[in-house]
Write an enzyme that holds these catalytic residues in place. Structure first.
Site, PDB file in Angstrom:
ATOM      1  N   ARG A 163      -4.074  -8.397  -6.774  1.00 12.34           N
ATOM      2  CA  ARG A 163      -3.336  -8.268  -5.741  1.00 12.34           C
ATOM      3  C   ARG A 163      -2.278  -9.931  -5.628  1.00 12.34           C
ATOM      4  O   ARG A 163      -1.688  -9.899  -5.485  1.00 12.34           O
ATOM      5  CB  ARG A 163      -4.149  -8.456  -4.394  1.00 12.34           C
TER       6      ARG A 163
ATOM      7  N   HIS B  55       1.244  -9.671  -5.575  1.00 11.18           N
ATOM      8  CA  HIS B  55       2.001 -10.604  -4.369  1.00 11.18           C
ATOM      9  C   HIS B  55       3.105 -11.664  -4.525  1.00 11.18           C
ATOM     10  O   HIS B  55       3.730 -12.397  -4.069  1.00 11.18           O
ATOM     11  CB  HIS B  55       1.439 -10.914  -3.439  1.00 11.18           C
TER      12      HIS B  55
ATOM     13  N   HIS C 145      -4.979   0.646  -5.683  1.00  6.27           N
ATOM     14  CA  HIS C 145      -6.353   0.721  -4.560  1.00  6.27           C
ATOM     15  C   HIS C 145      -7.588   1.801  -4.813  1.00  6.27           C
ATOM     16  O   HIS C 145      -8.017   1.899  -3.836  1.00  6.27           O
ATOM     17  CB  HIS C 145      -5.083   1.539  -3.249  1.00  6.27           C
TER      18      HIS C 145
ATOM     19  N   TRP D 165     -11.680   2.149  -1.130  1.00  2.00           N
ATOM     20  CA  TRP D 165     -10.844   3.229  -0.814  1.00  2.00           C
ATOM     21  C   TRP D 165     -11.800   4.205  -1.464  1.00  2.00           C
ATOM     22  O   TRP D 165     -11.776   5.352  -1.138  1.00  2.00           O
ATOM     23  CB  TRP D 165      -9.372   3.161  -1.423  1.00  2.00           C
TER      24      TRP D 165
HETATM   25 FE1  DDH Z   1      -2.752  -3.179  -1.884  1.00  7.62          FE
HETATM   26  N1  DDH Z   1      -3.443  -4.183  -0.051  1.00  7.62           N
HETATM   27  N2  DDH Z   1      -0.473  -2.878  -0.144  1.00  7.62           N
HETATM   28  N3  DDH Z   1      -1.192  -3.158  -2.881  1.00  7.62           N
HETATM   29  N4  DDH Z   1      -4.128  -3.875  -2.492  1.00  7.62           N
HETATM   30  C1  DDH Z   1      -4.987  -4.653   0.603  1.00  7.62           C
HETATM   31  C2  DDH Z   1      -5.733  -4.250  -0.516  1.00  7.62           C
HETATM   32  C3  DDH Z   1      -5.417  -4.819  -2.102  1.00  7.62           C
HETATM   33  C4  DDH Z   1      -0.826  -2.629   1.350  1.00  7.62           C
HETATM   34  C5  DDH Z   1      -2.118  -3.309   1.990  1.00  7.62           C
HETATM   35  C6  DDH Z   1      -3.470  -3.819   1.330  1.00  7.62           C
HETATM   36  C7  DDH Z   1      -0.067  -2.656  -2.885  1.00  7.62           C
HETATM   37  C8  DDH Z   1       0.524  -1.936  -1.966  1.00  7.62           C
HETATM   38  C9  DDH Z   1      -0.105  -2.321  -0.879  1.00  7.62           C
HETATM   39  C10 DDH Z   1      -4.432  -4.428  -4.027  1.00  7.62           C
HETATM   40  C11 DDH Z   1      -3.304  -4.003  -4.945  1.00  7.62           C
HETATM   41  C12 DDH Z   1      -1.964  -3.150  -4.386  1.00  7.62           C
HETATM   42  C13 DDH Z   1      -5.266  -4.814   1.501  1.00  7.62           C
HETATM   43  C14 DDH Z   1      -6.494  -5.205   1.837  1.00  7.62           C
HETATM   44  C15 DDH Z   1      -4.513  -4.736   2.245  1.00  7.62           C
HETATM   45  C16 DDH Z   1      -4.126  -4.489   4.159  1.00  7.62           C
HETATM   46  C17 DDH Z   1      -5.857  -6.920   1.828  1.00  7.62           C
HETATM   47  C18 DDH Z   1      -7.426  -7.942   2.707  1.00  7.62           C
HETATM   48  O1  DDH Z   1      -8.198  -7.691   3.362  1.00  7.62           O
HETATM   49  O2  DDH Z   1      -8.419  -8.863   1.611  1.00  7.62           O
HETATM   50  C19 DDH Z   1       0.512  -1.994   1.421  1.00  7.62           C
HETATM   51  C20 DDH Z   1       0.726  -2.049   2.480  1.00  7.62           C
HETATM   52  C21 DDH Z   1       1.248  -1.343   0.096  1.00  7.62           C
HETATM   53  C22 DDH Z   1       1.793  -1.366   0.289  1.00  7.62           C
HETATM   54  O3  DDH Z   1       3.011  -1.110  -0.464  1.00  7.62           O
HETATM   55  C23 DDH Z   1       2.338  -0.032   1.301  1.00  7.62           C
HETATM   56  C24 DDH Z   1       0.010  -2.137  -4.555  1.00  7.62           C
HETATM   57  C25 DDH Z   1       1.597  -1.699  -4.796  1.00  7.62           C
HETATM   58  C26 DDH Z   1      -0.681  -2.727  -5.482  1.00  7.62           C
HETATM   59  C27 DDH Z   1      -0.891  -3.043  -6.624  1.00  7.62           C
HETATM   60  O4  DDH Z   1      -1.668  -3.955  -7.224  1.00  7.62           O
HETATM   61  C28 DDH Z   1       0.410  -2.593  -7.873  1.00  7.62           C
HETATM   62  C29 DDH Z   1      -5.420  -4.967  -4.426  1.00  7.62           C
HETATM   63  C30 DDH Z   1      -5.598  -4.910  -5.941  1.00  7.62           C
HETATM   64  C31 DDH Z   1      -6.002  -4.696  -3.176  1.00  7.62           C
HETATM   65  C32 DDH Z   1      -8.061  -5.424  -3.149  1.00  7.62           C
HETATM   66  C33 DDH Z   1      -7.938  -7.213  -3.045  1.00  7.62           C
HETATM   67  C34 DDH Z   1      -9.043  -7.363  -2.780  1.00  7.62           C
HETATM   68  O5  DDH Z   1      -9.428  -8.610  -2.227  1.00  7.62           O
HETATM   69  O6  DDH Z   1     -10.085  -6.196  -3.467  1.00  7.62           O
END
Ligand code: DDH
Length: 287
Positions: free
Chosen positions: A44, A48, A171, A187
């Site tokens: 993540r 980001h 996810h 998930w």
């Molecule tokens: Fe995500 N993400 N994500 N995400 N994401 C969250 C957690 C993780 C969105 C929202 C959230 C991607 C796209 C989207 C990962 C990878 C990727 C969380 C929870 C939210 C909310 C955070 C928390 O509470 O700690 C949304 C909205 C989108 C969207 O595209 C519409 C993408 C593109 C990726 C990627 O990696 C390419 C990962 C891994 C996590 C888990 C993190 C953790 O701490 O565990």
């Protein structure tokens, strides 16, 4: 004595593999966190750091590592990512020659590979920038929104529908934390293994709105323990997205291949590389 001139240190592929190995070792050692791995939160962080890219202005992206600074570190979407940045600090101390922006993206590539995902060919060349390069808030997606928002955000980075769906397949990893995003839960049942389970469950399970006081999210009817965000559900509401969800649900190899290509692209957005040569890192379980 050695009389050879000492120029600046120029790292080789072997040096970057040493950084990879150190991150992989730390992932294997530090299992007392969440579901047993810092890997998901490292993925993540890499996402980001990169997903702030704007193709019109060429601003944002992984080059710069400006999430080190407020205001970017305080943007709501980045809540909890200090955990990932801090996890990589001992690696930065051990290899001070690597930039934070290279390290954060390498960390994401390493986590994907170490958690059983596809190889993520990676190249160096990012430079850290100062606080003035921080991006404005609002460039990362908002989970409460719909398919129009997903297309707005990801087309600004330069991705098409197929690439958007593949990326969100990340996810499969990790979970939501109420004290970070307000959402809650994982998930799927194997949040520390990279799989196509996110798509299989999205396509095959029945998802119902969770009854709670928190933000709107969905839960699986069978066990009531898994979760989907409103933006995840948008991937099966929208026809253009749904066909890729169904394809990835059935074809894990296609997902792994297409995820690798698009994650490599994400990590490279806006970076002025001097080399086309990518490194394919050896994972810790290969001899
Ligand atoms: Fe995500 N993400 N994500 N995400 N994401 C969250 C957690 C993780 C969105 C929202 C959230 C991607 C796209 C989207 C990962 C990878 C990727 C969380 C929870 C939210 C909310 C955070 C928390 O509470 O700690 C949304 C909205 C989108 C969207 O595209 C519409 C993408 C593109 C990726 C990627 O990696 C390419 C990962 C891994 C996590 C888990 C993190 C953790 O701490 O565990």
């Amino acid at each position: 004595g050695d009389s050879s001139p000492k120029g600046p240190f120029v790292p080789t592929k072997a040096d970057y593999q040493k950084v990879y190995d150190a991150v992989a070792r730390r992932l294997a050692d530090e299992t007392d966190y969440d579901d047993g791995s810092y890997g998901p939160v490292l993925v993540r962080l890499a996402w980001h750091a990169s997903g702030t890219y704007d193709k019109e202005t060429g601003t944002g992206g992984s080059n710069g590592a400006t999430m080190r600074f407020a205001p970017e570190s305080d943007h709501g979407a980045n809540a909890g990512l200090k955990t990932a940045r801090d996890f990589l600090e001992p690696i930065k101390a051990q290899f001070p020659w690597i930039t934070y922006s290279d390290l954060w993206t390498l960390g994401g590539a390493c986590a994907i590979q170490e958690l059983g995902g596809p190889s993520i060919p990676w190249r160096p060349g990012r430079e850290d920038r100062d606080v003035a390069a921080c991006t404005p808030d609002g460039r990362l997606p908002d989970a409460a929104k719909d398919q129009r928002h997903i297309r707005d955000i990801f087309s600004r980075m330069g991705f098409d529908d197929r690439e958007m769906v593949a990326l969100i397949g990340a996810h499969a990893l990790g979970r939501c934390h109420t004290d970070r995003s307000g959402f809650d839960g994982p998930w799927n049942f194997s949040p520390t293994v990279f799989t196509n389970e996110f798509f299989r469950l999205l396509a095959e399970e029945k998802w119902v709105q969770k009854k709670w006081n928190g933000p709107t999210q969905f839960t699986d009817k069978t066990t009531g323990t898994l979760m989907m965000l409103p933006t995840d559900m948008a991937l099966v509401k929208d026809k253009g997205f749904k066909k890729h969800v169904e394809r990835y649900a059935k074809d894990s190899d296609a997902f792994f291949k297409e995820f690798s290509d698009v994650f490599v692209k994400l990590l490279e957005l806006g970076v002025p590389f001097k080399t086309d040569d990518r490194i394919v890192f050896k994972t810790s379980d290969s001899e």
